[in-house]
Design an enzyme around this catalytic site. Structure first.
Site, PDB file in Angstrom:
ATOM      1  CG  PHE A  41       9.668   2.628  11.587  1.00  0.00           C
ATOM      2  CD1 PHE A  41       9.734   1.438  10.724  1.00  0.00           C
ATOM      3  CD2 PHE A  41       8.331   3.144  11.689  1.00  0.00           C
ATOM      4  CE1 PHE A  41       8.717   0.875  10.104  1.00  0.00           C
ATOM      5  CE2 PHE A  41       7.145   2.301  11.026  1.00  0.00           C
ATOM      6  CZ  PHE A  41       7.322   1.492  10.323  1.00  0.00           C
ATOM      7  CB  VAL A  42      10.235   7.548   8.013  1.00  0.00           C
ATOM      8  CG1 VAL A  42      11.599   8.168   8.515  1.00  0.00           C
ATOM      9  CG2 VAL A  42      10.410   6.769   6.714  1.00  0.00           C
ATOM     10  CE  LYS A  52      -3.344  -2.409   3.082  1.00  0.00           C
ATOM     11  NZ  LYS A  52      -3.732  -2.344   4.411  1.00  0.00           N
ATOM     12  N   GLY A  53       2.128   1.266   0.361  1.00  0.00           N
ATOM     13  CA  GLY A  53       2.776   2.198   0.784  1.00  0.00           C
ATOM     14  C   GLY A  53       2.955   3.384  -0.305  1.00  0.00           C
ATOM     15  CE  LYS A  84      14.100   3.220   7.204  1.00  0.00           C
ATOM     16  NZ  LYS A  84      13.555   2.383   8.128  1.00  0.00           N
ATOM     17  NE  ARG A 106      -1.263   1.816   4.650  1.00  0.00           N
ATOM     18  CZ  ARG A 106      -0.029   0.959   4.748  1.00  0.00           C
ATOM     19  NH1 ARG A 106       1.113   1.450   3.941  1.00  0.00           N
ATOM     20  NH2 ARG A 106       0.014  -0.028   5.085  1.00  0.00           N
ATOM     21  CG  ASP A 128       1.929   0.734   7.700  1.00  0.00           C
ATOM     22  OD1 ASP A 128       2.717   0.668   6.813  1.00  0.00           O
ATOM     23  OD2 ASP A 128       1.502   0.055   8.346  1.00  0.00           O
ATOM     24  CG  ASP A 153      14.652  -1.041   6.042  1.00  0.00           C
ATOM     25  OD1 ASP A 153      15.798  -0.829   6.322  1.00  0.00           O
ATOM     26  OD2 ASP A 153      13.887  -1.329   7.015  1.00  0.00           O
ATOM     27  CG  ASP A 156       6.655   2.250   0.732  1.00  0.00           C
ATOM     28  OD1 ASP A 156       7.705   1.546   0.182  1.00  0.00           O
ATOM     29  OD2 ASP A 156       5.976   2.135   1.524  1.00  0.00           O
TER      30      ASP A 156
HETATM   31  P1  IMP Z   1      12.699  -3.798   2.677  1.00  0.00           P
HETATM   32  O1  IMP Z   1      12.018  -5.219   2.296  1.00  0.00           O
HETATM   33  O2  IMP Z   1      13.219  -4.043   4.060  1.00  0.00           O
HETATM   34  O3  IMP Z   1      13.349  -3.017   1.764  1.00  0.00           O
HETATM   35  O4  IMP Z   1      11.304  -3.045   3.082  1.00  0.00           O
HETATM   36  C1  IMP Z   1      10.440  -2.496   2.088  1.00  0.00           C
HETATM   37  C2  IMP Z   1       9.064  -2.240   3.029  1.00  0.00           C
HETATM   38  O5  IMP Z   1       9.059  -2.206   4.175  1.00  0.00           O
HETATM   39  C3  IMP Z   1       8.700  -0.890   2.214  1.00  0.00           C
HETATM   40  O6  IMP Z   1       7.785  -1.033   1.048  1.00  0.00           O
HETATM   41  C4  IMP Z   1       7.667  -0.389   3.447  1.00  0.00           C
HETATM   42  O7  IMP Z   1       6.404  -0.923   3.378  1.00  0.00           O
HETATM   43  C5  IMP Z   1       8.454  -1.200   4.687  1.00  0.00           C
HETATM   44  N1  IMP Z   1       9.226  -0.208   5.422  1.00  0.00           N
HETATM   45  C6  IMP Z   1      10.535  -0.179   5.506  1.00  0.00           C
HETATM   46  N2  IMP Z   1      11.073   0.906   6.279  1.00  0.00           N
HETATM   47  C7  IMP Z   1       9.972   1.437   6.863  1.00  0.00           C
HETATM   48  C8  IMP Z   1       9.940   2.682   7.542  1.00  0.00           C
HETATM   49  O8  IMP Z   1      10.933   3.348   8.134  1.00  0.00           O
HETATM   50  N3  IMP Z   1       8.704   3.041   7.620  1.00  0.00           N
HETATM   51  C9  IMP Z   1       7.589   2.264   7.193  1.00  0.00           C
HETATM   52  N4  IMP Z   1       7.506   1.506   6.462  1.00  0.00           N
HETATM   53  C10 IMP Z   1       8.664   0.820   6.273  1.00  0.00           C
HETATM   54 MG    MG Z   2       4.180  -1.105   6.132  1.00  0.00          MG
END
Ligand code: IMP
Ligand code: MG
Length: 189
Positions: free
Chosen positions: A162-163, A53-54, A141, A175, A169, A113, A110
């Site tokens: 965490f943002v 959803k982000g 990040k 959101r 969200d 990470d 969005d």
């Molecule tokens: P990744 O797989 O660790 O890169 O995470 C990606 C997904 O985790 C993003 O699309 C977000 O939905 C969620 N996410 C990662 N970091 C944050 C944050 O700081 N705030 C909110 N959602 C996050």
């Molecule tokens: Mg999320």
């Protein structure tokens, strides 16, 4: 109180610690990215794919900055549940409506990470043989990535915190904030 916080109601504002990126800064960034996209995809048919959803907020705003014809589609994936740590497990909750073979695809995220979600999505979408596939991520990040992901259109770097807001969200909340912010510790308890 900052101008940004005056845009939102007291209940939503309660646990916000700090505004990291204002709505004006986001707006300016999207304008710049859209100019590049207008140039890079001139004369081509661009399919913009939002990762739900982000990405729903940034996708809508980016699309309105573009002056070339685009189609949109969405995927919904789940990587975290409602916790704040990456599990690396990606589930496709909703797949694309249309076939992307031979098409020019821009994946809109969005935040990157660990990069695991994007890595999974790119592998999955590449196997469907699009003509091209590139990535725009609003946030990243640096230093947190566990896999190498190639992001042609990067937005903002944020520290390893965490943002929330502008699509992102915590436990499905925040959101709808028009900016990116951090939460006070009290929000998590
Ligand atoms: P990744 O797989 O660790 O890169 O995470 C990606 C997904 O985790 C993003 O699309 C977000 O939905 C969620 N996410 C990662 N970091 C944050 C944050 O700081 N705030 C909110 N959602 C996050
Ligand atoms: Mg999320």
């Amino acid at each position: 109180m900052s101008d940004e916080l005056e845009l939102i109601g007291p209940e939503l504002r309660e646990h916000i610690e700090r505004v990291l990126i204002t709505s004006a800064e986001i707006e300016a960034k999207l304008g710049g990215i859209a100019e590049r996209l207008d140039r890079d995809y001139a004369g081509k048919e661009l399919l913009v794919v939002g990762v739900l959803k982000g990405a729903f907020v940034v996708m809508a705003d980016l699309a309105r900055h573009l002056t070339i014809p685009v189609s949109v589609d969405f995927m919904a994936v789940s990587s975290y549940g409602s916790s704040t740590k990456s599990s690396g497990v990606v589930r496709i909750l909703k797949d694309l409506d249309a076939d992307i073979e031979g098409r020019h695809v821009l994946l809109v995220e969005d935040i990157i990470d660990s990069g695991l979600t994007l890595d999974y999505l790119l592998k999955n979408l590449r196997s469907r043989r699009p003509a091209t596939i590139e990535v725009f991520s609003l946030l990243s990040k640096p230093g947190k990535q566990k896999v190498d992901v190639d992001v042609r259109y990067p937005g903002f770097d944020v520290d390893d915190v965490f943002v929330v807001g502008y699509g992102l969200d915590f436990a499905e909340r925040y959101r709808n904030l028009p900016f990116i912010a951090t939460l006070e510790q009290s929000a998590y308890s």
